[in-house]
Design a protein around this motif. Structure first.
Motif: not given
Length: 159
Positions: A85-90, A92-95, A121-122, A136-137
């Motif tokens: 759900i958090s990833a859907e809200l963009n 990055m940490e959740s991804c 991407s985010i 982070l990259i």
């Protein structure tokens, strides 16, 4: 100790009467989380989530908090539910959390690579400072390279 007990009784009375605003309830859940009352925090968070009254930043924070608490309990599937759900809200940490979950728990390397790509991407469209973005990259690139090697190893074993 007696102040904590008194506050706890007041909060429990308010919760039982359902007289509390969802945003305030979420803040109470955060307080419980900070004092390591994880079960109480999770119960409050579940109530907030099921109310469907929170949106935007509050919903994101709620889902991230729930994912962290579930992860601490080793309840990875529930953590993943809220990371998604958090990833859907963009977020990055959740991804990244989903990438780790897929890599280490599910052993689904291709899915993990997909979550790393989503995080990248985010990150690229994020307004965070350049020095932090570069770090982070670099971290995501290392994860992607390691996952790429794992995919090659799996392909070699299958042939």
């Amino acid at each position: 100790a007696s102040l904590y007990i008194k506050i706890n009784m007041l909060l429990n009375d308010s919760l039982a009467e359902k007289t509390i605003d969802t945003s305030d309830l979420f803040a109470i859940g955060q307080m419980y989380e900070k004092i390591n009352e994880s079960e109480k925090a999770l119960n409050i968070y579940k109530t907030c989530f099921s109310s469907e009254e929170l949106g935007g930043c509050e919903l994101l924070k709620l889902c991230k908090n729930m994912a962290v608490l579930y992860r601490k309990q080793d309840n990875w599937n529930e953590a993943a539910k809220y990371w998604k759900i958090s990833a859907e809200l963009n977020d990055m940490e959740s991804c990244i959390g989903l990438a780790k979950f897929n890599e280490h728990i599910l052993r689904n390397i291709r899915e993990a690579l997909g979550w790393v790509a989503r995080a990248e991407s985010i990150l690229h469209s994020s307004p965070i400072p350049l020095f932090k973005k570069k770090r982070l990259i670099s971290e995501l690139e290392l994860r992607k390279q390691r996952l790429g090697r794992s995919v090659k190893n799996v392909q070699e074993e299958e042939s």
